[in-house]
Design a protein around this motif. Structure first.
Motif, PDB file in Angstrom:
ATOM      1  N   GLU A   1     -17.888 -29.409 -24.550  1.00 45.01           N
ATOM      2  CA  GLU A   1     -19.031 -30.302 -24.255  1.00 45.01           C
ATOM      3  C   GLU A   1     -20.042 -30.317 -25.393  1.00 45.01           C
ATOM      4  N   ASN A   2     -20.228 -29.155 -26.002  1.00 42.93           N
ATOM      5  CA  ASN A   2     -21.227 -29.045 -27.045  1.00 42.93           C
ATOM      6  C   ASN A   2     -20.779 -29.696 -28.356  1.00 42.93           C
ATOM      7  N   GLY A   3     -19.485 -29.601 -28.633  1.00 44.83           N
ATOM      8  CA  GLY A   3     -18.998 -30.106 -29.911  1.00 44.83           C
ATOM      9  C   GLY A   3     -18.722 -31.594 -29.909  1.00 44.83           C
ATOM     10  N   LEU A   4     -18.361 -32.126 -28.748  1.00 38.91           N
ATOM     11  CA  LEU A   4     -17.898 -33.520 -28.700  1.00 38.91           C
ATOM     12  C   LEU A   4     -18.919 -34.548 -29.194  1.00 38.91           C
ATOM     13  N   PRO A   5     -20.193 -34.522 -28.680  1.00 38.71           N
ATOM     14  CA  PRO A   5     -21.130 -35.551 -29.173  1.00 38.71           C
ATOM     15  C   PRO A   5     -21.333 -35.463 -30.682  1.00 38.71           C
ATOM     16  N   LEU A   6     -21.334 -34.240 -31.190  1.00 34.59           N
ATOM     17  CA  LEU A   6     -21.517 -34.054 -32.622  1.00 34.59           C
ATOM     18  C   LEU A   6     -20.325 -34.620 -33.395  1.00 34.59           C
ATOM     19  N   ALA A   7     -19.105 -34.345 -32.890  1.00 34.48           N
ATOM     20  CA  ALA A   7     -17.908 -34.858 -33.570  1.00 34.48           C
ATOM     21  C   ALA A   7     -17.898 -36.387 -33.559  1.00 34.48           C
ATOM     22  N   ILE A   8     -18.308 -36.990 -32.445  1.00 36.89           N
ATOM     23  CA  ILE A   8     -18.341 -38.454 -32.367  1.00 36.89           C
ATOM     24  C   ILE A   8     -19.392 -39.013 -33.330  1.00 36.89           C
ATOM     25  N   GLY A   9     -20.594 -38.450 -33.262  1.00 33.66           N
ATOM     26  CA  GLY A   9     -21.685 -38.951 -34.101  1.00 33.66           C
ATOM     27  C   GLY A   9     -21.376 -38.798 -35.584  1.00 33.66           C
ATOM     28  N   ILE A  10     -20.915 -37.624 -35.962  1.00 33.54           N
ATOM     29  CA  ILE A  10     -20.596 -37.374 -37.375  1.00 33.54           C
ATOM     30  C   ILE A  10     -19.437 -38.279 -37.802  1.00 33.54           C
ATOM     31  N   GLY A  11     -18.449 -38.436 -36.924  1.00 27.26           N
ATOM     32  CA  GLY A  11     -17.319 -39.316 -37.236  1.00 27.26           C
ATOM     33  C   GLY A  11     -17.784 -40.741 -37.486  1.00 27.26           C
ATOM     34  N   LEU A  12     -18.661 -41.237 -36.611  1.00 25.05           N
ATOM     35  CA  LEU A  12     -19.163 -42.615 -36.746  1.00 25.05           C
ATOM     36  C   LEU A  12     -19.880 -42.818 -38.072  1.00 25.05           C
ATOM     37  N   GLN A  13     -20.717 -41.863 -38.446  1.00 20.45           N
ATOM     38  CA  GLN A  13     -21.488 -42.082 -39.666  1.00 20.45           C
ATOM     39  C   GLN A  13     -20.646 -41.837 -40.914  1.00 20.45           C
ATOM     40  N   ASN A  14     -19.478 -41.206 -40.757  1.00 19.48           N
ATOM     41  CA  ASN A  14     -18.604 -41.031 -41.906  1.00 19.48           C
ATOM     42  C   ASN A  14     -17.985 -42.351 -42.358  1.00 19.48           C
ATOM     43  N   ALA A  15     -17.781 -43.277 -41.428  1.00 26.80           N
ATOM     44  CA  ALA A  15     -17.110 -44.530 -41.782  1.00 26.80           C
ATOM     45  C   ALA A  15     -17.895 -45.309 -42.847  1.00 26.80           C
TER      46      ALA A  15
END
Ligand SMILES: [Zn+2]
Length: 262
Positions: free
Chosen positions: A148-162
């Motif tokens: 739960e703790n890692g998922l929002p961060l992984a999504i957010g960081i993934g989005l801004q990587n594009a």
């Protein structure tokens, strides 16, 4: 396979690998066909800055304060520790920015062309360097609080990587690199993330006292890159309004994701 049963270290690695891979996905327009306009790219890179800004505070600095509070009950020690760790993170990237690039350019082209090539590579190195703490942050997120703790961060960081991947590829195309070369280098800048993710998840799982330090350090490193590289890059071509609009969208989206999923 149920991902929630994986170990925090495996989650940290896979989460940061997925986030880092979006750098290559974002750079795909450099491989085929038409590139988005400069204005659109400035908007999307502004979006990356907004996500990183919100992620620094909501996913890193606030959890760092919480983690420090669990260990120290003195009121001033908690914010002082986090402030020092943020400054160390900023200082570390500043130092790397100073030290790393120079060797590459000594034998390179000369004259005004060299200056522009140098600027492009400084930008790429900055993106690569800051991808490490982003991976670290995702790894620490999964390592400290599980799925739960890692998922929002992984999504957010993934989005801004594009948009970051696209920005790298486009600046290389502008310097005469081939489409495949530009895409390949952009993709490589994202592959620092799983390395950071593995280290972040590993260190946090092994050593809890490092948690507030690691979180705040990663935040500092990201804040430096936002201020020193990303925002200036979006303002160089007169699209300040779009860049700020992108930043606003990224900021509220990451805030929303973090509170909703976290
Ligand atoms: Zn970023």
């Amino acid at each position: 396979m149920d991902v929630t049963t994986l170990s925090p270290i495996a989650l940290g690695f896979l989460g940061s690998l997925a986030a880092g891979s979006l750098t290559a996905v974002g750079a795909i327009p450099a491989l085929f066909g038409r590139l988005p306009s400069r204005a659109t790219r400035d908007l999307s890179l502004g979006f990356a800055a907004g996500v990183m800004l919100a992620a620094s505070f909501f996913s890193l600095i606030i959890p760092a304060l919480d983690a420090a509070e669990l260990r120290y009950d003195n009121g001033a020690v908690v914010p002082a520790l986090v402030c020092v760790a943020i400054l160390l993170g900023m200082g570390a990237v500043a130092l790397m920015n100073e030290r790393l690039p120079h060797e590459h350019f000594r034998t390179g082209r000369e004259g005004p062309e060299a200056a522009s090539l140098r600027r492009v590579w400084l930008f790429i190195i900055a993106i690569t360097i800051h991808n490490f703490p982003e991976g670290l942050a995702v790894g620490v997120g999964f390592g400290s609080g599980g799925y739960e703790n890692g998922l929002p961060l992984a999504i957010g960081i993934g989005l801004q990587n594009a948009p970051e991947g696209l920005a790298v590829a486009v600046s290389l195309l502008g310097e005469g690199y081939t489409r495949r070369g530009a895409w390949g280098i952009a993709a490589l800048t994202g592959m620092v993330e799983p390395v950071g993710g593995l280290i972040g998840a590993g260190v946090i799982t092994l050593s809890e006292p490092l948690l507030p330090w690691g979180l705040a350090f990663a935040a500092g490193a990201m804040l430096y890159v936002i201020s020193h590289e990303i925002i200036p890059e979006t303002h160089r071509n007169g699209h300040q309004n779009r860049a700020t609009l992108g930043l606003a969208i990224g900021l509220v989206l990451m805030l929303f994701l973090d509170i909703w999923l976290g």
